[in-house]
Structures are given as structure tokens and as C-alpha cells.
Design a protein around this motif. Structure first.
Motif, PDB file in Angstrom:
ATOM      1  N   PRO A  46       0.819  -1.223   0.000  1.00  0.00           N
ATOM      2  CA  PRO A  46       0.000   0.000   0.000  1.00  0.00           C
ATOM      3  C   PRO A  46       0.849   1.267   0.000  1.00  0.00           C
ATOM      4  N   ARG A  47       0.425   2.226  -0.808  1.00  0.00           N
ATOM      5  CA  ARG A  47       1.023   3.567  -0.859  1.00  0.00           C
ATOM      6  C   ARG A  47       2.518   3.555  -1.151  1.00  0.00           C
ATOM      7  N   HIS A  48       2.974   2.593  -1.929  1.00  0.00           N
ATOM      8  CA  HIS A  48       4.372   2.575  -2.371  1.00  0.00           C
ATOM      9  C   HIS A  48       4.430   2.649  -3.884  1.00  0.00           C
ATOM     10  N   ALA A  49       5.447   3.351  -4.378  1.00  0.00           N
ATOM     11  CA  ALA A  49       5.618   3.419  -5.832  1.00  0.00           C
ATOM     12  C   ALA A  49       6.398   2.183  -6.279  1.00  0.00           C
ATOM     13  N   HIS A  50       5.742   1.375  -7.102  1.00  0.00           N
ATOM     14  CA  HIS A  50       6.408   0.178  -7.627  1.00  0.00           C
ATOM     15  C   HIS A  50       6.709   0.385  -9.092  1.00  0.00           C
ATOM     16  N   PHE A  51       7.943   0.143  -9.494  1.00  0.00           N
ATOM     17  CA  PHE A  51       8.216   0.126 -10.923  1.00  0.00           C
ATOM     18  C   PHE A  51       7.748  -1.235 -11.430  1.00  0.00           C
ATOM     19  N   ALA A  52       6.902  -1.249 -12.453  1.00  0.00           N
ATOM     20  CA  ALA A  52       6.291  -2.533 -12.828  1.00  0.00           C
ATOM     21  C   ALA A  52       6.116  -2.660 -14.334  1.00  0.00           C
ATOM     22  N   ASP A  53       5.979  -3.918 -14.773  1.00  0.00           N
ATOM     23  CA  ASP A  53       5.631  -4.197 -16.167  1.00  0.00           C
ATOM     24  C   ASP A  53       4.117  -4.305 -16.244  1.00  0.00           C
ATOM     25  N   PHE A  54       3.526  -3.635 -17.207  1.00  0.00           N
ATOM     26  CA  PHE A  54       2.085  -3.794 -17.446  1.00  0.00           C
ATOM     27  C   PHE A  54       1.955  -4.712 -18.667  1.00  0.00           C
ATOM     28  N   ARG A  55       1.351  -5.866 -18.454  1.00  0.00           N
ATOM     29  CA  ARG A  55       1.353  -6.860 -19.540  1.00  0.00           C
ATOM     30  C   ARG A  55      -0.055  -7.196 -20.030  1.00  0.00           C
ATOM     31  N   ALA A  56      -0.146  -7.572 -21.305  1.00  0.00           N
ATOM     32  CA  ALA A  56      -1.406  -8.037 -21.893  1.00  0.00           C
ATOM     33  C   ALA A  56      -1.683  -9.465 -21.414  1.00  0.00           C
ATOM     34  N   ALA A  57      -2.880  -9.987 -21.760  1.00  0.00           N
ATOM     35  CA  ALA A  57      -3.267 -11.323 -21.302  1.00  0.00           C
ATOM     36  C   ALA A  57      -2.267 -12.384 -21.774  1.00  0.00           C
TER      37      ALA A  57
END
Ligand code: GDP
Length: 449
Positions: A46-57
Motif C-alpha cells: 500500500p502507498r508505495h511506488a512500484h516500478f512494474a511491467d504492465f502486460r497483456a493477457a
């Protein structure tokens, strides 16, 4: 609250359409942590900035960016909120949005995030409206005032008034149980003094709200007068740029031309109108009809007169057709040709100005007069942004207080007027609002807010 919050998970692109450095997709709903891990491939703190991959299905990368998770109730909407910050291109944003829809969210309606914030008691109605007003603010003064409303300045004033009304009502209603001593009891408890104090406080709030409404709605000033007196030139001079066609051929301005300028942060909608004269030209006739339609809706009329000719029969006939309640200024233009000095005077109960639109003489006096006539206090300090809806509620509440003061000896009617005044004020903050009013307010928001 009037209805329970919707349980659907909603999603929208929160940033403005078009290209930008960063674009934000926002999701709100209950129990979003599972949906979040599906979208970004990991569980979010919660309330943390995560660097992340946004992936398709199918696992294909859509974008990389920052994911933020705000579990309810500590979020804007009061529900779980997930924010995906990606690259701000329309295609990337659409792909990210589509991915959220695939995993179970539905597209948010206009204003639905703020509506949920309201329904979950994160904001009251006046504050929710100020979110939209802050986004739409057309001047720094309007933005500052909207923020004051959002921070609760307006709502606090209304709550204080409502509390005072409740106290007075308790007093009045208590006497209803002991009819034999009601009037004396009310006298002894200074019910009238208390009512007068509430009324005075409501008038102070009304004045500030009126200033706030001016900052939001602006004033509508209509320029009227015979052809060639210099209406278009004056509009251009005020606007500081060429917005209307200026020629010396009578009847050039055939339609109403509108321009929005800022005077002291107050938006002023200036409507230049077709010269008012008898005509057989069909197009010009339509323009003249529109002029009269604009006059009906205006806050103030500027009647332009050519200084060399003075007020003519024709001007008098125009004046006679203006609604009685419409404040007006007689502006004698082209003083550069007559040698008269510029300035402001009061004649026969209305303002008179002498100026030259073409030479730019006397324009400051005109601006000053306009602001004064619409009741601008000169500064936005302490002003909270308000809407016509709020002014209307304040007017109605005031009317009930006036009636209450007149009939206070009829204790049942007195109690009823106080109750009605309280209800009117409660519509401002939304404690007492019909669903269709909420629908109307939130449907005017942008999607994603
Ligand atoms: P409208 O038909 O009332 O909109 O008038 P315009 O703004 O088109 O002006 C008609 C003519 O009067 C144009 O030739 C303008 O240049 C001229 N005019 C307007 N204002 C002034 C002024 O203050 N002084 C002088 N000398 N001419 C002006």
C-alpha cells in the motif's frame, strides 16, 4: 447518504487526452489487490511506488511504469484505488485501459470517481463540485477560490449555520411540548436574537458566495448600439486582440460575437451584437433578433453612443426596450474626435463613461466601472468558489429566516420555517439532496475524475 455506493470496479484514463510525458489509468473498486497483481505481475505494498511491467493477457509487454495501490478507505474514492502511470501516449493509454476492462473493470462514467468519494463520505457535495471547478478554473483567482472550497472553507460555514439552526430548532420544538409557556420561554431564551444572528451570518456567507460565483460564472456584458458607433472596436480594445470585424460599412457585425476576457481574475463574457437598426436584409435581421436574445440573458448592458451625435431617438428606442432590471452604462465613444475629456460620471441614476475605443482612452475607467457594477469586492482573498445552485439555496434559506422572524409567535410555523431553512442549506453540502440532482452535478464532470 441517499444511496449506497456502487460495487462495480471502474476504470478510466485520468489524464487529459493527447500526448504527454506520463499518462495515468485509475481503477477504483472493492478488493482490488488481486486485480492489481494480475495487472502488474506482483502484489503491491500500500502507498508505495512500484516500478512494474504492465502486460497483456498473452504476456506481451504493454508498457512499463509506476503502479500505486491505495487500499480503502484511505484513498480518493474511499474504495481501493489503483493507479497505473505509464507513458502518456493515446495508444498506450488505450491498451492499458483495455487490459483493465479485460480483467473485470468497467468504464467509469463522468465524475464517477468523485461521486464515489462523495457517497463514501470522503467529500461533501460542495467539495465534490469544487473538484470540477478547480479543473475548469479560468483564472488564478478562480483556482485559488475553488481550492478553498475543496479544502472545506465553504462547507464549514454552512455546517456552522446548520448547527446554529439545529440548536434554535431544539429550543423552539421544546416549547411546543409546553404550549402554555411557549412565547415567554422563547423570549427568555432570546430566540429572536439567535435567529437574527443566524440571519446576519447567512448574509455574510451569501456575500462571499456571490463573489465566488462571479469568479466561476463571470459576468455577461452585452454591447449594444447603432451601427458604426464603435462596438466592435471597443470589444477588440477590451480583448486586446482582433476578435470582431471592424469596418466603416454599417451592418458589418451581423451575428453576435463572444469573447472571454479576464478583469481582475473575473471572467467577462463580452457579447458584441449586430447593430440595432431597421433592416430588410434577412441575415442582418436574424443578427438583430439574436442581439435581443443576448440582452435578455446579460448581467449588464453597455450602450455605445457616438460622442459627435449624442443620444439619438434611435438610442432612446433601444433603451426603452431594455429590461428594466438590466443595469446599463452609457458609453460615449470617439471622444478623440470631439476633444471631450475621458471619465466617469453618474447621470440620471446610471453610469456614464466617455472614452475612445480606437485611441485606447478611458478603458481602465470602463473596466473599473464594470467590476464595480457587478459587485466584485476587488480581491479573491477569503473567497470560496460557489455555484448558482448554492446561491439559490442560500436565497431560499434566507427567505425562510425572514418569514420565521415575522411569524415567530406562531411557534409551530416558526419551527417549520427553521426546518425548511436548514434543509435548504443542507442541499449545499449534500446531506439533503435528491438523486437526480447528484446525477446532474456529476454528469458534467470529465471522465476519469
Ligand atoms: P460597430 O458597427 O458599432 O461595431 O462599429 P465599429 O467598431 O465597426 O467602428 C465603426 C467605425 O468607427 C470604424 O471605422 C472605427 O475605426 C471607428 N471608430 C470606432 N471607435 C472609434 C474611436 O474611438 N475614435 C475614432 N476616431 N473612430 C472610432
Amino acid at each position: 447518504m441517499t444511496q449506497s455506493p456502487n460495487r462495480d470496479t471502474i476504470v478510466a484514463i485520468a489524464t487529459a487526452p493527447g500526448r504527454g510525458g506520463v499518462g495515468v489509468v485509475r481503477v477504483s473498486g472493492t478488493k482490488l489487490s488481486d486485480l492489481a497483481s494480475v495487472l502488474v505481475g506482483k502484489s503491491l505494498k500500500p502507498r508505495h511506488a512500484h516500478f512494474a511491467d504492465f502486460r497483456a493477457a498473452d504476456g506481451e509487454l504493454i508498457d512499463q511504469g509506476i503502479a500505486l495501490f491505495f487500499p480503502g478507505p484511505h484513498s480518493f474514492t474511499g474504495e481501493d484505488v489503483l493507479e497505473l502511470q505509464g507513458h502518456g501516449g493515446p495508444v498506450v493509454m488505450q491498451m492499458l485501459l483495455r487490459r483493465c476492462l479485460e480483467v473485470g473493470a468497467r468504464l467509469a462514467e463522468p465524475g464517477e470517481f468523485t461521486r464515489r468519494a462523495f457517497l463514501n463520505d470522503k467529500l461533501d457535495l460542495a467539495q465534490a463540485e469544487s473538484v470540477a471547478d478547480l479543473i475548469d478554473a479560468g483564472s488564478e483567482a478562480a483556482a485559488r477560490s475553488a481550492l478553498r472550497s475543496l479544502a472545506g472553507a465553504f462547507s464549514t460555514e454552512i455546517h456552522t449555520l446548520v448547527e446554529q439552526l439545529i440548536n434554535l430548532r431544539m429550543l423552539v420544538e421544546a416549547t411546543l411540548d409546553f404550549p402554555e409557556e411557549d412565547i415567554d420561554f422563547l423570549e427568555a431564551a432570546d430566540a429572536r436574537g439567535k435567529l437574527a444572528a443566524i440571519h446576519a451570518q447567512l448574509e455574510r456567507v451569501a456575500r462571499t458566495a456571490k463573489q465566488g460565483s462571479l469568479l466561476r460564472e463571470g459576468m455577461h456584458v452585452v454591447l449594444i448600439g447603432q451601427p458604426n458607433v464603435g462596438k466592435s472596436s471597443l470589444m477588440n480594445a477590451l480583448a486586446g486582440e482582433e476578435v470582431a470585424i471592424v469596418t466603416d460599412i454599417a451592418g458589418t457585425t451581423r451575428d453576435t460575437v463572444r469573447e472571454l476576457i479576464q478583469l481582475d481574475g473575473v471572467p467577462m463574457h463580452i457579447i458584441d451584437t449586430a447593430g440595432l437598426r431597421e433592416t430588410t436584409d434577412t441575415v442582418e435581421k436574424i443578427g438583430i433578433e439574436r442581439t435581443w436574445a443576448a440582452v435578455e440573458k446579460a448581467d449588464l448592458a453597455l450602450l455605445l453612443i457616438d460622442s459627435r451625435e449624442g443620444i439619438t431617438e434611435h438610442d432612446l428606442s433601444i433603451l426603452a426596450r431594455l429590461p428594466d432590471s438590466l443595469p446599463r452604462v452609457h458609453v460615449f465613444n470617439k471622444v478623440d474626435l470631439t476633444g471631450e475629456s475621458v471619465g466617469h460620471a453618474e447621470e440620471d441614476g446610471h453610469a456614464v463613461l466617455r472614452l475612445s475605443a480606437k485611441a485606447g482612452l478611458g478603458l481602465d475607467e470602463l473596466k473599473h466601472t464594470l467590476l464595480k457594477m457587478v459587485g466584485w469586492g476587488g480581491s479573491d482573498a477569503g473567497v470560496f468558489l460557489a455555484r448558482e445552485r448554492h446561491l439559490d439555496a442560500i436565497r431560499k434559506a434566507t427567505q425562510h429566516l425572514i418569514t420565521a422572524a415575522l411569524i415567530w409567535q406562531q411557534v409551530e410555523l416558526f419551527a417549520e420555517e427553521l426546518r425548511l431553512a436548514q434543509n435548504d442549506l443542507a442541499t449545499i453540502t449534500g446531506e439533503f439532496s435528491a438523486d437526480d440532482l447528484l446525477g446532474e452535478i456529476f454528469s458534467r464532470f470529465c471522465i476519469g475524475k
